[in-house]
Design a protein around this motif. Structure first.
Motif, PDB file in Angstrom:
ATOM      1  N   ARG A 182     -15.491  11.898  10.772  1.00  0.00           N
ATOM      2  CA  ARG A 182     -14.956  11.301  11.847  1.00  0.00           C
ATOM      3  C   ARG A 182     -13.901  10.369  10.356  1.00  0.00           C
ATOM      4  O   ARG A 182     -14.987   9.485   9.405  1.00  0.00           O
ATOM      5  N   ALA A 183     -12.574   9.211  10.539  1.00  0.00           N
ATOM      6  CA  ALA A 183     -12.632   8.790   9.964  1.00  0.00           C
ATOM      7  C   ALA A 183     -13.731   7.559  11.078  1.00  0.00           C
ATOM      8  O   ALA A 183     -13.401   6.830  11.667  1.00  0.00           O
ATOM      9  N   HIS A 184     -13.287   6.163   9.967  1.00  0.00           N
ATOM     10  CA  HIS A 184     -13.274   4.864  10.138  1.00  0.00           C
ATOM     11  C   HIS A 184     -12.747   3.732  10.000  1.00  0.00           C
ATOM     12  O   HIS A 184     -11.983   3.687   8.598  1.00  0.00           O
ATOM     13  N   GLY A 185     -12.775   2.340  10.527  1.00  0.00           N
ATOM     14  CA  GLY A 185     -12.219   1.772  10.319  1.00  0.00           C
ATOM     15  C   GLY A 185     -10.216   1.800  10.477  1.00  0.00           C
ATOM     16  O   GLY A 185      -9.698   2.138  10.791  1.00  0.00           O
ATOM     17  N   GLY A 186      -9.442   0.695   9.951  1.00  0.00           N
ATOM     18  CA  GLY A 186      -7.810   0.981  10.274  1.00  0.00           C
ATOM     19  C   GLY A 186      -7.543   1.035   8.328  1.00  0.00           C
ATOM     20  O   GLY A 186      -8.293   1.796   7.927  1.00  0.00           O
ATOM     21  N   ALA A 187      -6.339   1.328   9.062  1.00  0.00           N
ATOM     22  CA  ALA A 187      -5.736   2.386   8.098  1.00  0.00           C
ATOM     23  C   ALA A 187      -5.474   1.154   6.197  1.00  0.00           C
ATOM     24  O   ALA A 187      -4.790  -0.380   6.680  1.00  0.00           O
ATOM     25  N   PHE A 188      -5.560   1.677   5.401  1.00  0.00           N
ATOM     26  CA  PHE A 188      -5.017   0.794   4.312  1.00  0.00           C
ATOM     27  C   PHE A 188      -4.486   1.309   3.108  1.00  0.00           C
ATOM     28  O   PHE A 188      -4.157   2.525   3.186  1.00  0.00           O
ATOM     29  N   PRO A 189      -3.327   1.028   2.539  1.00  0.00           N
ATOM     30  CA  PRO A 189      -2.443   1.344   1.567  1.00  0.00           C
ATOM     31  C   PRO A 189      -3.292   2.331   0.003  1.00  0.00           C
ATOM     32  O   PRO A 189      -4.196   1.229  -0.364  1.00  0.00           O
ATOM     33  N   TRP A 190      -2.679   3.091  -0.194  1.00  0.00           N
ATOM     34  CA  TRP A 190      -3.378   3.514  -1.033  1.00  0.00           C
ATOM     35  C   TRP A 190      -3.116   3.835  -2.307  1.00  0.00           C
ATOM     36  O   TRP A 190      -1.649   4.800  -1.523  1.00  0.00           O
ATOM     37  N   ALA A 191      -2.449   4.385  -3.268  1.00  0.00           N
ATOM     38  CA  ALA A 191      -1.152   5.101  -4.784  1.00  0.00           C
ATOM     39  C   ALA A 191      -2.177   5.638  -5.140  1.00  0.00           C
ATOM     40  O   ALA A 191      -3.565   5.733  -5.466  1.00  0.00           O
ATOM     41  N   ARG A 192      -1.578   7.276  -5.673  1.00  0.00           N
ATOM     42  CA  ARG A 192      -2.780   7.629  -6.678  1.00  0.00           C
ATOM     43  C   ARG A 192      -1.080   8.345  -7.678  1.00  0.00           C
ATOM     44  O   ARG A 192      -0.108   8.502  -7.250  1.00  0.00           O
ATOM     45  N   VAL A 193      -1.876   8.195  -8.866  1.00  0.00           N
ATOM     46  CA  VAL A 193      -0.540   8.966  -9.729  1.00  0.00           C
ATOM     47  C   VAL A 193      -1.165   8.841 -11.407  1.00  0.00           C
ATOM     48  O   VAL A 193      -2.016   8.842 -11.366  1.00  0.00           O
ATOM     49  N   GLY A 194      -0.587   9.855 -11.163  1.00  0.00           N
ATOM     50  CA  GLY A 194      -0.565  10.670 -12.838  1.00  0.00           C
ATOM     51  C   GLY A 194      -0.711   9.544 -14.059  1.00  0.00           C
ATOM     52  O   GLY A 194       0.191   8.783 -13.697  1.00  0.00           O
ATOM     53  N   LEU A 195      -0.464  10.991 -15.054  1.00  0.00           N
ATOM     54  CA  LEU A 195      -0.122   9.559 -16.086  1.00  0.00           C
ATOM     55  C   LEU A 195       1.065   9.402 -16.345  1.00  0.00           C
ATOM     56  O   LEU A 195       1.056   8.442 -16.798  1.00  0.00           O
ATOM     57  N   ALA A 196       2.015  10.569 -16.427  1.00  0.00           N
ATOM     58  CA  ALA A 196       3.262   9.970 -16.522  1.00  0.00           C
ATOM     59  C   ALA A 196       4.141   8.605 -15.911  1.00  0.00           C
ATOM     60  O   ALA A 196       4.860   8.586 -16.163  1.00  0.00           O
ATOM     61  N   ALA A 197       2.717   8.829 -14.222  1.00  0.00           N
ATOM     62  CA  ALA A 197       3.839   8.138 -13.367  1.00  0.00           C
ATOM     63  C   ALA A 197       2.946   6.622 -13.457  1.00  0.00           C
ATOM     64  O   ALA A 197       4.299   5.760 -13.781  1.00  0.00           O
ATOM     65  N   LEU A 198       1.766   6.563 -14.009  1.00  0.00           N
ATOM     66  CA  LEU A 198       1.227   5.579 -14.393  1.00  0.00           C
ATOM     67  C   LEU A 198       1.696   4.574 -15.935  1.00  0.00           C
ATOM     68  O   LEU A 198       2.320   3.482 -15.764  1.00  0.00           O
TER      69      LEU A 198
END
Length: 225
Positions: A182-198
């Motif tokens: 199950r999921a725990h705690g509150g939601a928080f923002p997260w980013a995922r970027v590949g090399l070109a986007a980075l």
């Protein structure tokens, strides 16, 4: 190294992550399962076992490129901090998890319970700053995070960033920690970027690529100001 820690000013993620029982348990046992969980059910596995082990070959390509004093943001259980300290490199790890800091210290490296968005020792003087294991996602805004790193690094400092495998990936998600049941705690923002986007985000924050490389299916960039 671990991954997730800290958040942008005003967000609640440092408190969510720093006190997250599944993360603390994973650090204490050195194993998962542990995931980031999105509302639509998507799960991103977190590589707890690797983070709690000794540096691997890909890690060593990063360690070999560290110059001068090194700050590891989101140091987790401290595999990189401990390795650098053993080499006599001036290094500091920061993480919002007290258990992560304890593990880093047991690994032989100095560490502080601190968010990257709080005041840090040596601001403006670090020669190398590390954002490994997905930590470019901290706060959900890679450009803002790299802007903060520009304040932390010295004028000729370098930031070494690990990117996602998908080169064009560039997404912001809200996630919770999930232990496989199950999921725990509150939601928080997260980013995922590949090399070109980075590299696009880096340029927006005043960084330019010095070098990019891949090792063991992991992707890295060394950026300079």
């Amino acid at each position: 190294m671990s991954v997730l820690a800290h958040s942008a000013p005003g967000a609640s993620a440092p408190h969510v992550w720093g006190s997250a029982d599944p993360w603390t348990h994973a650090l204490r046992t050195g194993r998962g399962p542990l995931f980031l969980h999105r509302r639509d059910g998507w799960l991103l596995p977190l590589d707890v076992e690797r983070w709690c082990a000794e540096p691997d070959e890909a890690d060593r390509t990063v360690l070999g490129r560290c110059r001068g004093s090194v700050l590891d943001i989101g140091c987790g259980p401290g595999r990189l901090v401990g390795s650098l300290a053993a080499r006599g490199v001036p290094v500091l790890g920061i993480d919002v998890s007290a258990e992560a800091v304890r593990r880093t210290e047991r690994a032989g490296g100095p560490a502080l319970v601190r968010s990257v968005f709080e005041t840090l020792p040596g601001e403006g003087r670090w020669d190398t700053v590390l954002l490994m294991d997905g930590n470019i996602g901290i706060g959900g805004d890679p450009a803002a995070l790299l802007g903060r790193v520009a304040e932390i690094a010295g004028p000729r400092g370098t930031v070494i960033v690990e990117a996602a495998q998908d080169e064009e990936l560039d997404e912001l998600v809200e996630v919770r920690l999930h232990d496989g049941r199950r999921a725990h705690g509150g939601a928080f923002p997260w980013a995922r970027v590949g090399l070109a986007a980075l590299l696009r985000h880096a340029r927006a924050a005043g960084w330019a690529p010095r070098l990019t490389w891949a090792a063991d299916a992991r992707h890295f960039a060394a950026l300079h100001r």
